[in-house]
Design a protein around this motif. Structure first.
Motif: not given
Length: 217
Positions: A186-188, A196-201
């Protein structure tokens, strides 16, 4: 101000555009007396597959601005970049005043099975070049790990490149840039490689754990 230099290729046109933006960033930093943080990396730094503003260097800029620190981020991420490619373009990327240099390269080497010593030597040459240009610069090396597809010996040896170089050169180390992101679907993105944008955070948090201590001092 945040300067983004992203690309999915290495055409002359793209490199010319990057050079123009780097020169503009240098002029602006001199006018505003800002210190420069340069992120030199691959698609992870460039924010591959994401909207403008979602890559971790820009998230770092947002945090810097919220703390009212006088630093400007320059994103010199280039998708597909290897350590060899980075070595070849570092000379013109550093044609500006840089105070903090974040080196995020090596993942593409590992995925391609490039010899560990070659990757290590290329990273060492980049570090040497950066130090020659500015002995006072702060250098942060982003550690990377790869899946065991290439065999356990290669995987272990690749992981060790980064702490070995950090210790040898007395530079700061982010132990694993993709900590708490790698292997979590879910983070890729669909390719399973790019956050993903969430992963980048989370990547931004991992970077800030090291960078924050430097610039807040």
């Amino acid at each position: 101000m945040f300067i983004t230099l992203t690309s999915c290729g290495e055409s002359n046109k793209e490199e010319k555009q990057q050079k123009t933006e780097i020169l503009a960033a240098n002029d602006n930093s001199e006018e505003n007396a800002e210190q420069v943080i340069l992120f030199f990396g691959n698609s992870l730094t460039a924010g591959y597959g994401l909207e403008k503003g979602e890559a971790f260097p820009e998230l770092i800029q947002q945090r810097i601005d919220s703390l009212e620190l006088s630093y400007k981020v320059v994103n010199a991420g280039l998708s597909g970049e290897t350590t060899s490619g980075g070595k070849n373009r570092i000379d013109w990327v550093l044609k500006q005043n840089v105070d903090v240099f974040v080196l995020e390269l090596g993942a593409n080497d590992g995925l391609r099975g490039i010899a560990i010593e070659e990757t290590k030597n290329n990273l060492q040459e980049i570090i040497d070049f950066v130090r020659e240009q500015n002995p006072e610069i702060e250098i942060i090396l982003a550690g990377m790990q790869i899946p065991p597809n290439m065999g356990q010996d290669y995987t272990t040896g690749f992981k060790q490149i980064f702490p070995d170089l950090a210790e040898k050169n007395d530079v700061y180390l982010i132990p694993f840039l993709l900590e708490d992101v790698a292997g979590i679907p879910e983070l890729n993105q669909q390719d399973g490689i790019h956050p993903t944008a969430e992963g980048q955070k989370i990547l931004a948090d991992n970077v800030w754990d090291v960078l924050g201590e430097i610039i807040e001092d």
